[in-house]
Write an enzyme that holds these catalytic residues in place. Structure first.
Site, PDB file in Angstrom:
ATOM      1  NE  ARG A  88       2.441   4.653   2.329  1.00  0.00           N
ATOM      2  CZ  ARG A  88       2.179   5.226   3.496  1.00  0.00           C
ATOM      3  NH1 ARG A  88       0.955   5.253   3.956  1.00  0.00           N
ATOM      4  NH2 ARG A  88       3.146   5.789   4.192  1.00  0.00           N
ATOM      5  NE  ARG A 123       8.318  11.598  12.865  1.00  0.00           N
ATOM      6  CZ  ARG A 123       7.351  11.304  12.005  1.00  0.00           C
ATOM      7  NH1 ARG A 123       6.374  12.155  11.787  1.00  0.00           N
ATOM      8  NH2 ARG A 123       7.363  10.160  11.366  1.00  0.00           N
TER       9      ARG A 123
HETATM   10  P1  AMP Z   1       2.657   6.142   7.638  1.00  0.00           P
HETATM   11  O1  AMP Z   1       2.466   6.357   9.093  1.00  0.00           O
HETATM   12  O2  AMP Z   1       1.456   6.530   6.817  1.00  0.00           O
HETATM   13  O3  AMP Z   1       3.931   6.763   7.105  1.00  0.00           O
HETATM   14  O4  AMP Z   1       2.802   4.556   7.428  1.00  0.00           O
HETATM   15  C1  AMP Z   1       3.843   3.842   8.054  1.00  0.00           C
HETATM   16  C2  AMP Z   1       4.105   2.539   7.321  1.00  0.00           C
HETATM   17  O5  AMP Z   1       2.921   1.736   7.338  1.00  0.00           O
HETATM   18  C3  AMP Z   1       4.465   2.664   5.856  1.00  0.00           C
HETATM   19  O6  AMP Z   1       5.833   2.947   5.658  1.00  0.00           O
HETATM   20  C4  AMP Z   1       4.079   1.286   5.341  1.00  0.00           C
HETATM   21  O7  AMP Z   1       5.025   0.305   5.735  1.00  0.00           O
HETATM   22  C5  AMP Z   1       2.807   1.007   6.128  1.00  0.00           C
HETATM   23  N1  AMP Z   1       1.606   1.488   5.414  1.00  0.00           N
HETATM   24  C6  AMP Z   1       0.748   2.471   5.809  1.00  0.00           C
HETATM   25  N2  AMP Z   1      -0.245   2.647   4.928  1.00  0.00           N
HETATM   26  C7  AMP Z   1      -0.019   1.760   3.925  1.00  0.00           C
HETATM   27  C8  AMP Z   1      -0.676   1.473   2.698  1.00  0.00           C
HETATM   28  N3  AMP Z   1      -1.778   2.130   2.307  1.00  0.00           N
HETATM   29  N4  AMP Z   1      -0.144   0.482   1.920  1.00  0.00           N
HETATM   30  C9  AMP Z   1       0.955  -0.195   2.283  1.00  0.00           C
HETATM   31  N5  AMP Z   1       1.632   0.036   3.417  1.00  0.00           N
HETATM   32  C10 AMP Z   1       1.169   1.016   4.237  1.00  0.00           C
END
Ligand code: AMP
Length: 227
Positions: A88, A123
């Site tokens: 990310r 959602r």
């Molecule tokens: P997601 O379900 O992929 O939208 O992830 C939910 C949350 O987890 C994000 O908004 C971040 O706070 C954290 N997160 C997930 N993947 C990452 C990553 N690769 N780097 C940093 N934070 C992450």
């Protein structure tokens, strides 16, 4: 097959990932889900992670890189994997490269911000099962409750409008540069760069799925042929 699904929160990566991993017999590494599981343990780290997630901010590169490195060492990744939600940031992408993690594809699922805002703020989820609904596009049979159990549905904190706006800004600022990173790498040294494809994610899930599969099937066929 080893690939990254890139795209903003709510672009439908998770849904597409499920089709892909099933078809190609590879594992899905969804860092958001991995983090949500770690929240079950109550300690200083999980409190800090929860705070960042609830605010729509990123968790530190250091922690994320350590988590993904450890996961990639597990034997089930040998047959291939799909990274969903990682990298990310440029630092995370660089860490993959420095650790010699070979990648075949980067597939970007692109959806405009207004559509994402509607998708995510509408959602609702059933916390017990993870079943997901949408107030307009996929409403439960009875408002506010799960179809199967009748238990109440909730809105994830990170799906609240203010947080979604923050998540989108974070994506724009920190993750969008990866598009240029992978595109430039492909131009610079096509022999070792992952192939980059951009897909329009603002279409029915089956249409998006079929386009991704047709790309992966045709490349896989030519790789098998050459191999
Ligand atoms: P997601 O379900 O992929 O939208 O992830 C939910 C949350 O987890 C994000 O908004 C971040 O706070 C954290 N997160 C997930 N993947 C990452 C990553 N690769 N780097 C940093 N934070 C992450």
């Amino acid at each position: 097959m080893r690939l990254i699904l890139l795209g903003s929160p709510g672009a439908g990566k998770g849904t597409q990932a499920q089709y892909i991993v099933k078809r190609y017999g590879i594992v899905q590494i969804a860092t958001g889900d991995m983090l949500r599981h770690t929240l079950e343990a109550k300690n200083d780290l999980s409190v800090a992670v929860k705070r960042a997630m609830d605010a729509g901010e990123l968790v530190s590169d250091e922690l994320m890189i350590a988590i993904v490195k450890a996961r990639l060492l597990q034997s089930d990744c040998k047959a291939g994997f799909l990274l969903d939600g990682f990298p990310r940031t440029l630092a995370q992408a660089e860490a993959l490269h420095q650790n010699d993690v070979q990648l075949d594809y980067v597939i970007e699922v692109k959806v405009d911000e207004q559509t994402i805002l509607e998708r995510l703020t509408g959602r609702r989820v059933h916390p017990g099962s993870g079943r997901s609904y949408h107030l307009i596009y996929h409403p439960p049979k009875n408002p506010g409750v799960d179809d199967v159990t009748g238990e109440p549905l909730i809105q994830r904190k990170d799906d609240e409008e203010q947080t979604v706006r923050r998540r989108l800004a974070v994506y724009r600022e920190q993750t969008m540069p990866l598009v240029g990173y992978y595109q430039q790498w492909a131009l610079r040294s096509p022999e070792d760069a992952p192939r980059y494809y951009q897909i329009n994610g603002d279409r029915p899930v089956e249409v998006v799925r079929d386009e991704i599969i047709s790309i992966l099937d045709s490349k896989k066929a030519s790789a098998d042929h050459l191999g």
